[in-house]
Design a protein around this motif. Structure first.
Motif, short mmCIF file in Angstrom:
data_model
loop_
_atom_site.label_atom_id
_atom_site.label_comp_id
_atom_site.label_asym_id
_atom_site.label_seq_id
_atom_site.Cartn_x
_atom_site.Cartn_y
_atom_site.Cartn_z
N ALA A 107 8.26 -5.48 -8.50
CA ALA A 107 8.16 -4.67 -9.71
C ALA A 107 6.83 -4.94 -10.42
CB ALA A 107 9.34 -4.94 -10.64
N GLY A 108 6.42 -6.21 -10.45
CA GLY A 108 5.14 -6.55 -11.07
C GLY A 108 3.96 -5.93 -10.35
N PHE A 109 4.03 -5.83 -9.01
CA PHE A 109 2.95 -5.21 -8.25
C PHE A 109 2.80 -3.73 -8.61
CE2 PHE A 109 3.91 -8.23 -4.47
CZ PHE A 109 3.01 -9.17 -4.94
N LEU A 110 3.89 -3.09 -8.98
CA LEU A 110 3.87 -1.64 -9.21
C LEU A 110 3.39 -1.26 -10.61
CD1 LEU A 110 7.20 -0.70 -7.41
CD2 LEU A 110 4.89 -0.66 -6.48
N LEU A 111 3.34 -2.20 -11.52
CA LEU A 111 2.90 -1.90 -12.89
C LEU A 111 1.39 -1.73 -12.95
CD1 LEU A 111 5.02 -4.44 -14.97
CD2 LEU A 111 5.41 -1.99 -14.70
N PRO A 112 0.92 -0.73 -13.70
CA PRO A 112 -0.53 -0.59 -13.88
C PRO A 112 -1.10 -1.76 -14.68
CG PRO A 112 0.67 1.33 -14.72
CD PRO A 112 1.68 0.30 -14.35
N ARG A 136 0.87 -1.18 0.00
CA ARG A 136 0.00 0.00 0.00
C ARG A 136 0.90 1.23 0.00
NH1 ARG A 136 -2.69 -3.89 3.28
NH2 ARG A 136 -1.45 -3.24 5.07
N SER A 137 0.35 2.34 -0.36
CA SER A 137 1.16 3.57 -0.50
C SER A 137 1.97 3.88 0.75
CB SER A 137 0.26 4.75 -0.86
OG SER A 137 -0.30 4.56 -2.13
N GLY A 138 1.40 3.73 1.92
CA GLY A 138 2.11 4.04 3.16
C GLY A 138 3.33 3.16 3.37
N GLU A 139 3.29 1.95 2.85
CA GLU A 139 4.43 1.03 2.99
C GLU A 139 5.57 1.39 2.06
OE1 GLU A 139 1.85 -2.81 4.42
OE2 GLU A 139 1.85 -2.24 2.30
N LEU A 140 5.32 2.29 1.13
CA LEU A 140 6.35 2.75 0.21
C LEU A 140 7.07 4.00 0.74
CD1 LEU A 140 4.33 2.32 -3.09
CD2 LEU A 140 6.08 0.78 -2.17
N ARG A 141 6.64 4.47 1.89
CA ARG A 141 7.21 5.67 2.49
C ARG A 141 8.72 5.52 2.65
NH1 ARG A 141 4.82 5.65 7.39
NH2 ARG A 141 2.87 5.95 6.32
N GLY A 142 9.45 6.55 2.23
CA GLY A 142 10.91 6.55 2.36
C GLY A 142 11.62 5.84 1.22
N LEU A 143 10.87 5.33 0.26
CA LEU A 143 11.45 4.62 -0.88
C LEU A 143 11.06 5.32 -2.17
CD1 LEU A 143 10.35 1.06 0.27
CD2 LEU A 143 12.62 2.06 0.52
N THR A 144 11.85 5.12 -3.21
CA THR A 144 11.45 5.67 -4.51
C THR A 144 10.95 4.53 -5.39
OG1 THR A 144 13.60 5.45 -5.57
CG2 THR A 144 13.22 7.50 -4.36
N LEU A 145 9.89 4.80 -6.13
CA LEU A 145 9.34 3.80 -7.03
C LEU A 145 10.37 3.38 -8.07
CD1 LEU A 145 5.71 5.16 -7.52
CD2 LEU A 145 6.49 3.30 -6.04
N ASN A 146 11.17 4.34 -8.51
CA ASN A 146 12.20 4.06 -9.50
C ASN A 146 13.19 3.01 -8.98
OD1 ASN A 146 13.33 4.58 -12.10
ND2 ASN A 146 14.97 5.73 -11.10
N ASP A 147 13.62 3.15 -7.71
CA ASP A 147 14.54 2.17 -7.12
C ASP A 147 13.90 0.79 -7.05
OD1 ASP A 147 16.56 4.02 -6.84
OD2 ASP A 147 16.25 4.31 -4.67
N LEU A 148 12.62 0.75 -6.70
CA LEU A 148 11.94 -0.54 -6.61
C LEU A 148 11.76 -1.17 -7.99
CD1 LEU A 148 9.28 0.36 -3.92
CD2 LEU A 148 11.25 -1.17 -3.64
N LEU A 149 11.41 -0.36 -8.99
CA LEU A 149 11.24 -0.90 -10.35
C LEU A 149 12.56 -1.40 -10.93
CD1 LEU A 149 8.66 1.64 -11.77
CD2 LEU A 149 8.31 -0.82 -11.44
N HIS A 150 13.67 -0.78 -10.49
CA HIS A 150 15.00 -1.22 -10.94
C HIS A 150 15.58 -2.29 -10.01
CE1 HIS A 150 14.98 2.55 -13.35
NE2 HIS A 150 15.44 1.68 -14.23
N MET A 151 14.77 -2.75 -9.08
CA MET A 151 15.15 -3.80 -8.13
C MET A 151 16.44 -3.46 -7.38
SD MET A 151 13.76 -7.32 -9.95
CE MET A 151 15.26 -7.64 -10.80
#
Length: 104
Positions: free
Chosen positions: A88-93, A35-50
């Motif tokens: 990364a799969g979770f983050l894709l629309p 959920r969005s709150g669990e992404l706090r302090g992280l960048t989506l770009n870093d997660l997508l690039h694993m």
């Protein structure tokens, strides 16, 4: 590398190298879509690039059984890759996932 789809918002990961915690041996981990709150302090770009550091912070927030930072730091790189692919799969629309599954 085994990753089974339990539900669209979950991924079951069979670990190549089990995690040993005292007498407990963890062979499978279930990840759920963050959920969005669990992404706090992280960048989506870093997660997508694993990016390893970002995954090490996020996965304990979304894993069952809950993995610790120590577990994550000892994790086999192949298992971290499996988990990162699921994240990364979770983050894709949905539209992007549907477009990827269309025949070319």
């Amino acid at each position: 590398m085994t990753q089974k789809a339990a539900q669209p918002d979950q991924a079951a990961i069979a670990l190549d190298t089990p995690i040993q915690r005292g007498e407990q041996t963890i062979t499978d981990v279930m990840l759920r879509k963050p959920r969005s709150g669990e992404l706090r302090g992280l960048t989506l770009n870093d997660l997508l690039h694993m990016e390893a550091g970002a995954l090490i912070k996020l996965i304990p927030r979304i894993s069952t059984p809950m993995l610790t930072e120590t577990d994550m730091n000892r994790l086999d790189p192949a298992d971290l890759t499996q988990m990162g692919t699921a994240v990364a799969g979770f983050l894709l629309p949905r539209a992007m996932k549907a477009a990827d599954s269309l025949p070319v």
